[in-house]
Design a protein around this motif. Sequence first.
Motif, short mmCIF file in Angstrom:
data_model
loop_
_atom_site.label_atom_id
_atom_site.label_comp_id
_atom_site.label_asym_id
_atom_site.label_seq_id
_atom_site.Cartn_x
_atom_site.Cartn_y
_atom_site.Cartn_z
N SER A 37 -19.81 16.93 -54.85
CA SER A 37 -18.69 17.65 -54.26
C SER A 37 -18.04 16.87 -53.13
O SER A 37 -16.93 17.16 -52.75
N ALA A 131 -15.00 28.34 -46.16
CA ALA A 131 -16.10 28.79 -47.03
C ALA A 131 -15.87 28.44 -48.50
O ALA A 131 -16.83 28.29 -49.26
N CYS A 133 -14.24 25.79 -49.60
CA CYS A 133 -13.88 24.39 -49.77
C CYS A 133 -14.71 23.65 -50.81
O CYS A 133 -14.17 22.98 -51.69
N SER A 134 -16.04 23.78 -50.73
CA SER A 134 -16.83 22.98 -51.65
C SER A 134 -16.64 23.45 -53.09
O SER A 134 -16.66 22.66 -54.02
N ASP A 137 -13.45 21.87 -54.16
CA ASP A 137 -13.68 20.45 -54.44
C ASP A 137 -14.19 20.28 -55.87
O ASP A 137 -13.75 19.40 -56.61
N GLU A 138 -15.14 21.14 -56.22
CA GLU A 138 -15.75 21.04 -57.53
C GLU A 138 -14.71 21.35 -58.61
O GLU A 138 -14.67 20.70 -59.65
N PHE B 54 -23.91 26.90 -61.21
CA PHE B 54 -23.17 27.98 -60.55
C PHE B 54 -24.00 29.26 -60.53
O PHE B 54 -24.08 29.96 -59.54
N ARG B 161 -20.50 17.88 -43.24
CA ARG B 161 -20.31 17.93 -44.69
C ARG B 161 -21.56 17.46 -45.42
O ARG B 161 -21.88 17.95 -46.49
N SER B 165 -22.73 19.97 -48.32
CA SER B 165 -22.66 19.60 -49.74
C SER B 165 -24.03 19.19 -50.27
O SER B 165 -24.28 19.32 -51.46
N GLN B 168 -25.75 21.76 -52.27
CA GLN B 168 -25.28 22.06 -53.63
C GLN B 168 -25.84 21.08 -54.66
O GLN B 168 -25.49 21.17 -55.83
N ARG B 245 -24.47 26.97 -46.67
CA ARG B 245 -23.89 26.80 -48.00
C ARG B 245 -22.37 26.95 -47.96
O ARG B 245 -21.64 26.21 -48.58
N TYR B 246 -21.89 27.96 -47.22
CA TYR B 246 -20.46 28.17 -47.15
C TYR B 246 -19.84 27.44 -45.97
O TYR B 246 -18.63 27.49 -45.77
N GLY B 247 -20.70 26.82 -45.13
CA GLY B 247 -20.18 26.06 -43.99
C GLY B 247 -19.42 26.93 -43.01
O GLY B 247 -18.50 26.47 -42.36
N SER B 248 -19.80 28.19 -42.91
CA SER B 248 -19.03 29.09 -42.07
C SER B 248 -19.93 30.21 -41.54
O SER B 248 -20.52 30.95 -42.32
#
Lengths: 365, 337, 340
Positions: A37, A131, A133-134, A137-138, B54, B161, B165, B168, B245-248
């Motif tokens: 990603s 939230a 964004c990744s 990106d994918e 996913f 980042r 990332s 994931q 995971r959501y960076g937030s």
Amino acid sequence: MKLSSKPGARRATPIVVALVTGLSLALTACGGTTVNSGSSGGAGGSTATASANPDAPLKEGLKIAFLPKQLNNSYFTVTDRGGKTAVGEFKGVFSEVGPSEASASSQVSYINTLTQQGTDVIATSANDPKAICSALDEARSGGAKVVTFDSDTDPECRDIYINQATAEGIAATQVKLISEAIGADGGDIGILSATANATNQNAWIALMKKELEKPEYSKLKLVATVYGDDNAQKSQQEVQALLQQHPTLKGIISPTTVGVAAAAQYLSGSEYKGKVQLTGLGFPSQLKEFVKNGTMKSFALWDVEKLGYLTAYAGAALASGQITGAEGEKFKAGDMGEFEVGANGVVLLGDPTVFTADNVDKFNF
Amino acid sequence: MLAETTRPAAVRDTAPRLGFLRSWDTAIIIAVLLSIAVASATVTGFASPRNTGFLLIDLIPILLLALPMTLIILTGEIDLSVASVAGFVSCVFGSLWGAGLSLELIIPLCIVLGAVSGAVNGVLVSVLGLPSLAVTIGTLALYRGLAFVVLGDQAVTSFPRAITSGLQAKIGASGIPVWIIPVVILAIIFGVVLHFTGFGRSLSAIGYSEEAARFAGIRVAQTKFWLFIISGAVAALVGIWWTLRYGSARGDNATGLELSVIAAVLLGGVSIFGGKGNLPGVIAGVVLLGILRNALQLARVPEDTLSMLTGGLLILAVVAPNAIAWSRTLSRRSSTP
Amino acid sequence: MTTLALNRQPSAAWLGTLTRSREFSVFLALAILVTATVAANPRFLSAQSTKDLLLNSSILVILAVGQAIVIVTKNVDLSVGSVLGLTAFATGKIFIALPDLPVIAMLAIGIGLGALLGAVNGALIAVAKVPSLVVTLGTLYIFRGVDFAWAQGQQINPSNLPESFLALGSGAVLGLPYLALIALAVVIAFGLYLRNYRSGREFYAIGSDVLAARLYGIGVGRKVFTAFAISGALAGLAGVIYAAKYGNLDATAGQGLELNVVAAAVVGGVAIAGGVGTVYGAAIGAVLLTTITSALPVLGVSPFWQRAMIGALILASIALDRYLALRTERRLRGHDKHAG
């Protein structure tokens, strides 16, 4: 470790980063098709690598999906209706998906699904600038084009952002309308916003404060900002508290469709009707009663349906290779004419429309 | 929460031993396999490494929370505050990060915070003897409120980042997320504790009859107290996971997740009255709900139908075991004159 | 503290009973809150803001009455928010189809529709003998799903609703809003029914001891079914009122409301364990929760504290209930010793 190169970045919390990336690398090293990603994320909207061909025709059969902040929200029902009209015009396949509650992370699984379905264009309004964004990106590394509208993500996560109106324009219009409604004597005003962490709202409020510093508004004084959470009941209670706390209040600005409708509904049935002025961003269909019965004089909104329409055309232009999202590129959006991509991949819809008792019946959203 | 509690006839049915997978658990596990087979055959894009990724990565928070929730429901209690604890921890995580602390320090602090939040539930339930449903409705509001007190209208998003990332990452070409591995290990630990230790067996005994458990020498209050602490600590892990995971980090993170968790646990065959249920069934319940959601979304089934389906499955999960129990009782009665 | 001082004086026995009652402690909390807020801003009790307070709490009061009856039978109804949303949307749709429908007929339709949805809950719980927590959690999803599927993103605007109906939402007689009068009528009617009628008291019998109630000949299943039908009917009534009060509505009306409703009942002294509490207590609890929302901004407390305070209030209420119950138990035991 790239993260330490960023100025002001945190010291590299080495153990955790090593653990996360190490475990990831160890396990991914053996395989080929891992979706990384991080790789596509660097290519921002304005630094797209592929070259644009402005003469490329719009492709037919493009799969264009609208992912609003929340389903069953009347604002997005209208934007998506505009999108559907546009998609029908260029013979694409339209779909609308979305969460039933507008929370930051709830949009991610829908983006994942759209990626998996091989959608060509994802048009979304972000609940959180970061939230999703990744997931985006994918989607982009899977070949989808991403257009944001209404509420943007970080610029590097999408190709184009359709801005409904400049934040400065919105702020200036709102302050002008309340000033006109209150009259030359001025007085105290308050703001009824949506949720406290709505990015849009906070940007507009900051600019309204700046606008109020201008000499022509010297008699207007902003005394409070309250949050109604885009919930009718909470909005009404906040307005009531505002009026109790500031008996001299002359006007309220509510730059959110739910808030302004709830406030109008309350004021029209209260002793404040006609004495406390109200303006905001609202739907003609929801507020026409109130401009006619004297609760409010005017309010504003951009053409919500056209916002969706333009979003769909921008997505199609991207997916057909007409534009890449770089500054200065031009594309044609059906009967709305030609638009130009601005800095940071932003396309501007236009100025907000002002509605009064005279023109409110002419609009159907 | 039912006026007339219908208990199963035989006590040995209630012992959570793996060898005695009751028919409902078996049915759920078969349903998982069937839904995989059907979805792979009929839904385009379902059976692919990317979709597996996913699907599984979305299961992580629910799977994590379902582990302690299973133990708590087995003892006849409930913890509705887990998602709020996760949200609270997420906000504290964000504000500590914003204050410049390092992750090595923040993560343990956050887990302790989660454990303390759980301990508050534990004290109110096991020491003061208050009903856990009411207590955790209260702390659901309290911790969510504190989440907003901590961060207010702000969101902390300045996470590197490399970490967000990295979470994931997938195992080779399989599409299986790397971070499902520690979750699976944790699930195995919970499973072993629940099904192969005296402590685990005592949970069902408490849920079946608290008084009998007390006579048998089980320290009921102490056991429940620890379960709530574990639940809080695991909820903290979910809060940390969610944030990164959501960076937030923000006040509304993980809102409403408790309902999905409880739905999955009950679908997995755990009785809301306590006393019966097992972990394989619960995991199958979590996976089944995840697969259905993913496959139906891919098949473009609208959100409102998904919502109705979730509700319907939940009701089915409680009606069906009762129906099975009745039919068994009936057949037993008819066979023994 | 007052209770301790007063219950030793036989002459003030009725006062002692009153102040010792659980309803009184909620009322006291409400009175303190209002006094503090008025001290901070006298306009909090002006004619307009009193009217606002009454209007704001009427919906929650009606829902809390239904919830109290359900909780008294040792059940819980989490689907009320969804029932409210569905009937509110139905109200708009029906007025679009039949603009001349009298308001009173619309209220009846709302109550009927709500009762029907409540009966679905009641039937599943009473007939299939499954826990109400799970069933109503399921129907919370299902009813909301039906609402979404029906609405498809549509919005009802005030212009879709008749003037006379919207007047119901904001109008008043002698300074008392219609909605508050409806809520008051609901509270008194069910208060009297539960206290003075045998069939009303049977709800408590089931909640206290289901086996004893059954031995006594009470039709437990039918009674539980009735409780859910009542809760549904009141949620239906609240849905119609919601439509009248807000005018603008979509399929998300009432989302997440169930938590406030249960909280109102619990704060008002209705015990989750069943058998204890009154609709009066639940109604005062509902007014208290609504007043907190209105008072905090006036008191200058950050809005972010609001939810946390509601949570703390719930915990304080159940702890207080527990304390009162233990004290009563101890007193009864002491009494027994003297007698024996």
